[in-house]
Each structure stands twice: as structure tokens, then as C-alpha cells.
Design a protein around this motif. Structure first.
Motif, short mmCIF file in Angstrom:
data_model
loop_
_atom_site.label_atom_id
_atom_site.label_comp_id
_atom_site.label_asym_id
_atom_site.label_seq_id
_atom_site.Cartn_x
_atom_site.Cartn_y
_atom_site.Cartn_z
N LEU A 75 -23.08 -40.41 69.27
CA LEU A 75 -22.06 -39.65 70.57
C LEU A 75 -22.31 -38.06 70.47
O LEU A 75 -22.80 -37.61 69.19
CB LEU A 75 -20.38 -39.58 69.27
N VAL A 92 -22.06 -41.69 74.96
CA VAL A 92 -22.31 -43.03 73.97
C VAL A 92 -23.90 -42.46 74.52
O VAL A 92 -23.92 -42.55 75.18
CB VAL A 92 -21.97 -44.41 74.70
N ALA A 114 -16.57 -45.25 69.77
CA ALA A 114 -16.55 -44.09 70.62
C ALA A 114 -15.12 -43.95 71.56
O ALA A 114 -14.72 -43.18 71.40
CB ALA A 114 -17.90 -44.36 71.54
N VAL A 126 -15.22 -41.43 78.97
CA VAL A 126 -16.38 -41.53 77.91
C VAL A 126 -17.53 -42.06 78.94
O VAL A 126 -17.34 -42.90 80.33
CB VAL A 126 -16.19 -42.71 76.66
#
Ligand SMILES: CC(C)(COP(=O)(O)OP(=O)(O)OC[C@H]1O[C@@H](n2cnc3c(N)ncnc32)[C@H](O)[C@@H]1OP(=O)(O)O)[C@@H](O)C(=O)NCCC(=O)NCCS
Length: 170
Positions: A75, A92, A114, A126
Motif C-alpha cells: 500500500l 494498491v 486495503a 483506492v
């Protein structure tokens, strides 16, 4: 049972071996050997691994199954992200499960971790980059609510590849 735990600085060797092995397992047969070697020579060195593990805005996690590493996650936050460097985003950068453990929901657990991390830190989305020909991973991400929003070039040796950029808004 699969458990996730943070990779410690003194585990750089184990992380290096696992990440190199999974990279070769999944991508060596799909690319020219010279390009794979050229990329691996730069990406998978003890020094590079130490640097990545020491970055305060990067975190690595192992998925452990029966005492063995079965997968890992990288991450990136803030300026550790490979693009955009948006303070309100989480990248990610890597998510890998070793071949013998595919389909056991380890990838799902890593990706959920995540997303939960980004929610806990009150981030907006994300995102990740995935090779346009990595159909399995693209399907996996779509299944988990990610959508393509852009693309960029990725140099593997001297092969200019296209990575799709996918994101999930939170
Ligand atoms: C992509 C990867 C991490 C997925 O991990 P995995 O452990 O095999 O996947 P899971 O068993 O957790 O699958 C999770 C879910 O996604 C679904 N799924 C998996 N692949 C899918 C696909 N191609 N299309 C649609 N859904 C898919 C599964 O059906 C499962 O659904 P469910 O949670 O509703 O039951 C793994 O295949 C991997 O390591 N691939 C090689 C490395 C790689 O390409 N990494 C990504 C680089 S960008």
C-alpha cells in the motif's frame, strides 16, 4: 485460516524472495525473457526492498497460511504513490497470491484490508494500475467495485505496455 500481518524491516529477504518468485510465476511466460530480466534486475534487489520497506508512506502485509507466506500486499499513501500523489487516495501497488492458493479468497481478504484501511483513514478512493492483458486481475478488481478511469505506459525492459488505472470511490 489466513491471517494478515505487517511485514517488518528485518523481513526484507523473505519479501524479496516471495515477490520475485510470484512476479516470475505470473508474468515470465507472458513476456520476452530479456524484458523480464531487465525489469527484475532493477525492481527486485535487496537495496530496493529495504528502501521500499523503510518508506514511512508505504506498508507491506503478508497473508499467512499455516505458517507460510501465501500472498502479499503493498500500500502507498501520500507521496509514496507512484502517480497523482493525492493525499486523499490510497494506491494498491502490488497484490499477489501464490498460484497454489488462488481461489481461496486470500486476494479478496487482502483487497478488503486495503479498502478498510482507506476507509479508516478517511480517504476518498483506492486506486491501482493493472496490465491491460491481465484479464484475471481486471475481472477480480471489477468484481470488487473498481472501475477503469485512466491508463498509463509502463516500461517492462524495452516493452512499452499499457496499464489500466482502476479506482473504487469510498
Ligand atoms: C488477482 C489475485 C490477487 C486474486 O486473488 P485470489 O486469491 O486468487 O482471488 P479470490 O479467491 O480472493 O477471489 C475473490 C473473488 O473475486 C472473484 N474473482 C476472481 N477472479 C475473478 C475474475 N477474473 N473475474 C471475476 N471475478 C473474479 C472470485 O470469484 C471471488 O468472488 P467472491 O469473493 O464473490 O467469492 C490473484 O489471482 C493473483 O495473485 N494474481 C497474480 C498476480 C496479479 O496479477 N496481481 C495483480 C497485479 S495488478
Amino acid at each position: 485460516m489466513v491471517t494478515l500481518r505487517k511485514v517488518e524491516l528485518d523481513e526484507a529477504g523473505l519479501l524479496l524472495d516471495f515477490s520475485k518468485k510470484t512476479f516470475y510465476d505470473f508474468f515470465a511466460h507472458l513476456n520476452e525473457p530479456a524484458n523480464i530480466e531487465a525489469y527484475a534486475l532493477v525492481a527486485f534487489t535487496p537495496q530496493k526492498m529495504q528502501e521500499e520497506l523503510s518508506n514511512p508512506n508505504s506498508e507491506f502485509y503478508f497473508a499467512m497460511l499455516n505458517g507460510q507466506v501465501a500472498g502479499y500486499l503493498k500500500l502507498n499513501f501520500a507521496d509514496a504513490q507512484t502517480e497523482f500523489r493525492d493525499e486523499k487516495a490510497l494506491e494498491v501497488e502490488r497484490i499477489y497470491v501464490s498460484g497454489e492458493h488462488h481461489g481461496k479468497h486470500i486476494g479478496r481478504q487482502l483487497l478488503k484490508f486495503a479498502v478498510d484501511t482507506a476507509i479508516n483513514r478517511q480517504l476518498d478512493y483506492v486506486w491501482l494500475g493493472v496490465w491491460e492483458h491481465n484479464y484475471k486481475a481486471i475481472g477480480f478488481y471489477q468484481h470488487h467495485g473498481f472501475e477503469v478511469f485512466s491508463s498509463h505506459e509502463f516500461l517492462l525492459g524495452d516493452d512499452r505496455q499499457i496499464d489500466l488505472l482502476m479506482r473504487r470511490m469510498l
